[in-house]
Design a protein around this motif. Structure first.
Motif, mmCIF file in Angstrom:
data_model
loop_
_atom_site.group_PDB
_atom_site.id
_atom_site.type_symbol
_atom_site.label_atom_id
_atom_site.label_comp_id
_atom_site.label_asym_id
_atom_site.label_seq_id
_atom_site.Cartn_x
_atom_site.Cartn_y
_atom_site.Cartn_z
ATOM 1 N N VAL A 147 -57.318 60.199 73.638
ATOM 2 C CA VAL A 147 -56.140 60.395 72.795
ATOM 3 C C VAL A 147 -56.543 60.624 71.337
ATOM 4 O O VAL A 147 -56.008 61.494 70.661
ATOM 5 C CB VAL A 147 -55.188 59.179 72.905
ATOM 6 C CG1 VAL A 147 -53.985 59.350 71.980
ATOM 7 C CG2 VAL A 147 -54.751 58.977 74.353
ATOM 8 N N TYR A 197 -49.240 56.787 76.073
ATOM 9 C CA TYR A 197 -49.508 58.227 76.140
ATOM 10 C C TYR A 197 -49.135 58.718 77.530
ATOM 11 O O TYR A 197 -49.743 58.315 78.528
ATOM 12 C CB TYR A 197 -50.983 58.519 75.856
ATOM 13 C CG TYR A 197 -51.345 59.992 75.932
ATOM 14 C CD1 TYR A 197 -51.120 60.834 74.846
ATOM 15 C CD2 TYR A 197 -51.898 60.533 77.086
ATOM 16 C CE1 TYR A 197 -51.444 62.175 74.900
ATOM 17 C CE2 TYR A 197 -52.228 61.876 77.154
ATOM 18 C CZ TYR A 197 -51.993 62.696 76.061
ATOM 19 O OH TYR A 197 -52.313 64.036 76.121
ATOM 20 N N VAL A 250 -52.599 52.821 76.204
ATOM 21 C CA VAL A 250 -53.742 53.332 75.443
ATOM 22 C C VAL A 250 -54.518 52.142 74.883
ATOM 23 O O VAL A 250 -53.942 51.233 74.278
ATOM 24 C CB VAL A 250 -53.287 54.256 74.295
ATOM 25 C CG1 VAL A 250 -54.472 54.674 73.429
ATOM 26 C CG2 VAL A 250 -52.589 55.485 74.862
#
Length: 577
Positions: A494, A541, A546
């Motif tokens: 990410v 996400y 995350v």
């Protein structure tokens, strides 16, 4: 003449020892006294009661400026009688540097070797005084423990009653050494990648086999796997290395120094396999001769892993190099061993050592939340990325909070949102009382409540406050979920923080290796056994939690999905994705 020259050197140091207060020299004097007493006991047994060489000093005066040199000289005379003139065991240390404490330590070690030879291993007369078990360990292990204590605050916890004490201590510190060597960025900010390095070992093993046996000719049972994602990859390399050694050296025949083992740590396995492969190449292909395309270009990796680790710690702690050593020399590793141990035993001047130790405690913020208390209640704002500070204390127990000071602030931070390595964090002294905390820098805007993550971008490491979760029960998890290896974890990257060498990632646990895998399920929780805490969820996400991890291989985790779990994960840096 040899004794006279050595005595003159030692006398230069004797004044500082003699002038020290008794409370500071008791342990040293006891070491010398016990060694002298046991030396005389062994001399009576070897030479006869009261019978000594004409040049025997027999010095028992602890206030004598030559007490240590005389002890060493008499020990060498007795060794001539036990082993033969000028013949010594390989583990014999002798007089390495003109430092009284070091010489006394070495005499104690060598005296035990002579006693082993004469009385038998671990057999001693009733009047034998002995010494601490660590003094029977080899020179490199003793000096490694000294460096870990001086620069990392780490002490061996192995009980002195342990069978094979020295082996147990070395096993105990193995993970710490790997964390230091593979967790410290190089001059370019890069961390060593043990998975890639293991791939290089496989490549070099194939090159050596081609040269020794012929192109694509391999022993029966040779595996030859090159799949880095295979859960048996490391074991396959070890088995093939052993087969090649059997084929070229003879069944079960190995050169001195052969390790022949791997562990659950890719980094440790790499060091062991690389050292053995280089040793096999020296023995079969020629010392310092290597096939074309050989990837093992670091000469230090030909040496024993403990020596290599000590070199890394000494050079990074003292900020010096070993000097000009010829990697092509047949005895290169022996030269390295002597040079690095000499630096530990006779280190640079104190101010250089102090500066190096101080520099280790300097780090920068990775947008860490700052607090006036270790309970993280009085929030003072986000410390901007790159803000420099000095780590001072760590909180007690499994807490990740530490007290730091810098330009116009002295606050508490979570070390995971800074560039301070975990190994350095754990070496900090624990809180001593309640140090004065304040925050007068421009970024300080509290005290106030900790904000929620809403509105903060991915640069800010947000600690989501959750109800504490109990430590997962391994037996319960193992009975209800399937254990998979690290390559069954699908990692979606990410955000990367290159300065901190971390990545924020979404994780899934899959039913097969995660490259193009199907049947993956979201990771519901990550428990870090090292910190004894649940790893915080940074954000969401695409419906997945995350988490933030350091680049590289992380172990001792419990990564749980609905029906599967893993104990480790590999996070690749952007250059190798």
């Amino acid at each position: 003449m040899r004794r006279l020259l050595f005595t003159l050197i030692l006398c230069l140091f004797a004044a500082s020892v003699s002038a020290a207060p008794l409370a500071q020299t008791n342990s040293f004097e006891l070491l010398v006294f016990d060694a002298r007493a046991d030396l005389e006991v062994l001399a009576d047994a070897v030479l006869g009661v009261g019978i000594r060489p004409q040049s025997w000093t027999g010095n028992t005066n602890l206030q004598s400026p030559t007490i240590v040199s005389d002890l060493w000289f008499d020990n060498e005379q007795l060794a001539d009688a036990v082993f033969g003139p000028s013949i010594r065991p390989d583990a014999w240390i002798g007089a390495t540097v003109p430092v009284p404490e070091v010489i006394a330590r070495n005499v104690r070690h060598d005296l035990e070797l002579a006693a082993d030879s004469f009385f038998g291993r671990d057999s001693r007369p009733a009047e034998w005084r002995g010494g601490a078990p660590i003094l029977r360990c080899d020179q490199t292990l003793q000096n490694t423990l000294i460096m870990l204590s001086s620069f990392y605050g780490l002490q061996a916890q192995t009980p002195e009653s342990a069978i094979n004490y020295c082996g147990a201590v070395q096993a105990e510190i193995e993970d710490e050494l790997v964390n230091i060597v593979f967790g410290t960025p190089d001059a370019n900010g890069n961390l060593p990648n043990p998975i890639e390095l293991l791939g290089a070992v496989r490549g070099d093993l194939e090159r050596l086999a081609d040269e020794l046996l012929g192109l694509n000719t391999r022993p029966n049972g040779y595996i030859g796997s090159r799949d880095l994602n295979s859960p048996t990859f490391v074991g396959d390399v070890l088995l093939d290395l052993q087969l090649l050694a059997d084929n070229t050296l003879g069944l079960g025949s190995r050169p001195p120094g052969w390790i022949g083992a791997t562990t659950n740590s890719p980094a440790t396995s790499y060091l062991n396999l690389r050292a053995d492969l280089e040793l096999l190449a020296d023995t079969t292909y020629g010392v310092n001769r290597r096939p074309t395309g050989w990837q093992g270009v670091n000469s230090l990796e030909r040496c024993q892993p403990l020596v290599r680790s000590l070199v890394f710690i000494v050079e990074s702690s003292f900020e010096i190099s070993l000097g000009e050593l010829d990697p092509a020399a047949p005895d290169y590793c022996a030269q390295v061993d002597i040079a690095v141990n000499s630096l530990v035993e006779n280190p640079p001047v104190l101010d250089i050592v102090d500066q190096a130790a101080e520099q280790r405690l300097m780090a920068t913020s990775n947008y860490a939340f700052a607090y006036l208390d270790y309970a993280a209640l009085d929030y003072m704002g986000v410390m901007p990325g790159g803000t420099e500070f000095r780590a001072v204390y760590r909180n007690f127990g499994a807490s990740n909070m530490m007290f730091v000071s810098g330009d116009n602030f002295a606050v508490y931070l979570d070390y995971r949102f800074t560039t301070l390595p975990e190994i350095t964090f754990r070496s900090l002294p624990t809180l001593d009382g309640e140090p004065l905390a304040y925050c007068d820098a421009l970024w300080c805007n509290g005290p106030g409540p900790t904000p929620t993550p809403t509105g903060y971008g991915p640069l800010i490491g947000v600690l989501i406050q959750t109800t504490p979760i109990a430590t997962p029960d391994p037996a319960t998890i193992a009975s209800t979920k399937q254990l998979v290896s690290w390559n069954y974890i699908r990692v979606t990257y990410v955000f990367d923080n290159l300065q901190a060498r971390t990545a924020q990632v979404a994780l899934e646990v899959c039913a097969q290796p995660a490259v193009n895998a199907t049947g993956c399920e979201p990771v519901l929780q990550v428990f870090d056994n090292n910190a004894n805490a649940v790893k915080p969820v940074i954000s969401q996400y695409n419906g997945l939690n995350v988490y933030e991890f350091r680049y590289g291989y992380t172990t001792n985790l419990v990564i749980e999905g609905e029906s599967r779990y893993a104990n480790d994960v590999w996070i690749a840096d952007p250059t190798i994705r």
